[in-house]
Design an enzyme around this catalytic site. Structure first.
Site, PDB file in Angstrom:
ATOM      1  N   ASP A 117       0.768  -1.377  -0.148  1.00 53.03           N
ATOM      2  CA  ASP A 117      -0.086   0.094   0.101  1.00 53.03           C
ATOM      3  C   ASP A 117       0.881   1.146   0.056  1.00 53.03           C
ATOM      4  OD1 ASP A 117      -2.607  -1.056  -0.173  1.00 53.03           O
ATOM      5  OD2 ASP A 117      -2.493  -1.565   2.007  1.00 53.03           O
ATOM      6  N   ASP A 175      -6.802  -3.507  -5.891  1.00 54.40           N
ATOM      7  CA  ASP A 175      -6.435  -2.237  -5.426  1.00 54.40           C
ATOM      8  C   ASP A 175      -4.849  -1.886  -5.803  1.00 54.40           C
ATOM      9  OD1 ASP A 175      -7.974  -4.226  -4.078  1.00 54.40           O
ATOM     10  OD2 ASP A 175      -8.196  -2.933  -2.520  1.00 54.40           O
TER      11      ASP A 175
HETATM   12  N1  GLY Z   1      -8.280  -2.789   0.529  1.00 49.79           N
HETATM   13  C1  GLY Z   1      -8.473  -1.453   0.200  1.00 49.79           C
HETATM   14  C2  GLY Z   1      -9.858  -1.144   0.229  1.00 49.79           C
HETATM   15  O1  GLY Z   1     -10.597  -1.259   0.943  1.00 49.79           O
HETATM   16  O2  GLY Z   1     -10.342  -0.486  -0.682  1.00 49.79           O
END
Ligand code: GLY
Length: 395
Positions: A117, A175
């Site tokens: 992330d 993501d």
């Molecule tokens: N995993 C990141 C989101 O909740 O979009």
């Protein structure tokens, strides 16, 4: 003579409809500029309540309780990023001061190699800071962040690992497309092409394995780490393995739009266009364009909406509109509908309420029963980004 008169009246009609839509968009721009002034007031409420070493996560209006996080939570870049967007439009120095304070708390995450992330965390924060309120240190912080992110890349799989898991699993979530912009920037900043190559390889592998024939996407692909073969396609945050989790679709749309900007590879543009088509033509997309949390949620039309997915969609469409002349107006119109609806109740919170968050009614993780129908930092962040993009649209 009659023909000339007809031509003139058609031209006048066209001019008046064009100037009508121009006046309309000018009116919306004014409204969205005002939204930044209100956002500054809201974020000062958040600022007042935040503990010195914490990051905002969400707020529960009924119990009036906040949930905070440490800097290693995937969302830690959104609050400073939002502050920077607000500062850019309002020039409010108190807002910039808070952004600077948060950036200092966040900096240490540049060395975090345990998460994919880092794009969200470091590029939404420092990436914006380098453009909006630059400081010389930001380049090294971002390059180090890109290095940490790149350390999670597997040439066998052709992807950056999203979540650490069992030894025989290599999990990649849609993501992760959002983290590639940091890598593309790092190549431009350093001349080292390895970051760009990783981003492109990840985008290509994801294009091959994450999408169904209708261009909806799975949430999670589990690769065999030794061979790179796909061993499982499933969900984590969606309703079902075969469903279309709304935020995941939005991440894909945004991710491929950015990858087209960075590479000019027409395949990425086509991918973004097809994802947009899937979303915008979906029979379950409500008229106000704020999606249900999953396009296949079983209780539609009573299912919860997800304002965060709507914000990400609006921001993505307001970039994609620059790359697709045929669809430009349509994409702008769809994004405008989203933004107008997010800018009023029930989505926009009354000033002074909602713990200082701007938007209400987002959905974090229903299967895990967390962050359900709450404000979320990323809903605010992408809403502000979309507003900014709308304001800067040329005629
Ligand atoms: N995993 C990141 C989101 O909740 O979009």
């Amino acid at each position: 003579m009659k023909k000339i008169a007809q031509y003139i009246s058609f031209a006048l009609l066209l001019c008046s409809s064009l100037s009508g839509s121009f006046a309309q968009s000018k009116k919306h721009k004014k409204l969205f500029q005002q939204a930044f002034v209100e956002a500054a007031t809201q974020y000062k409420v958040l600022m007042k309540n935040i503990p010195p070493d914490k990051f905002p996560k969400t707020y529960f209006p009924k119990s009036q309780k906040y949930q905070w996080s440490a800097s290693d939570w995937w969302c830690s870049g959104f609050y400073p990023g939002s502050l920077l967007y607000i500062y850019e439009q309002t020039h409010d120095k108190a807002i910039l001061g808070e952004a600077d304070r948060m950036l200092q708390l966040l900096e240490k995450e540049k060395l975090n190699t345990s998460t994919h992330d880092l794009g969200f965390m470091m590029y939404c924060s420092f990436g914006n800071a380098k453009d909006i309120a630059p400081k010389p240190a930001y380049k090294d912080i971002l390059v180090q962040s890109a290095k940490s992110l790149a350390s999670r890349f597997s040439p066998t799989v052709g992807c950056i690992k999203s979540w650490d898991s069992k030894k025989d699993d290599f999990l990649v979530i849609i993501d992760n497309m959002m983290n590639l912009e940091l890598l593309c920037w790092a190549t431009k900043a350093t001349g080292d092409s390895s970051y760009y190559k990783i981003a492109v390889t990840h985008a290509n592998t994801t294009m091959k394995n994450h999408f169904r024939s209708d261009f909806s996407s799975y949430h999670v692909i589990n690769y065999n780490p030794y061979t790179g073969f796909v061993q499982q396609k499933r969900t984590a945050q969606g309703f079902a393995d075969e469903s279309a989790w709304a935020r995941g679709q939005a991440w894909g749309l945004y991710g491929y739009t950015v990858m087209y900007r960075e590479t000019k590879n027409p395949l990425y543009l086509q991918q973004a266009q097809q994802i947009a088509q899937f979303i915008l033509k979906h029979p379950h997309l409500p008229a106000d364009k704020i999606p249900y949390w999953d396009y296949n949620a079983p209780d539609i039309p009573n299912a919860l909406r997800d304002a965060s997915a709507a914000s990400v969609m609006a921001a993505a469409l307001l970039e994609l509109c620059h790359y697709d002349k045929t669809m430009r107006k349509a994409y702008i119109k769809e994004a405008e509908t989203i933004l107008l609806n997010l800018s009023k109740p029930p989505y926009k919170a009354e000033i002074g309420s909602n713990g200082g968050f701007i938007l209400q009614h987002s959905v974090g993780h229903i299967p895990q029963k967390t962050e359900i129908d709450v404000p979320l930092t990323y809903a605010d962040y992408y809403y502000l980004e979309a507003l900014k993009r709308y304001i800067s649209l040329k005629k």
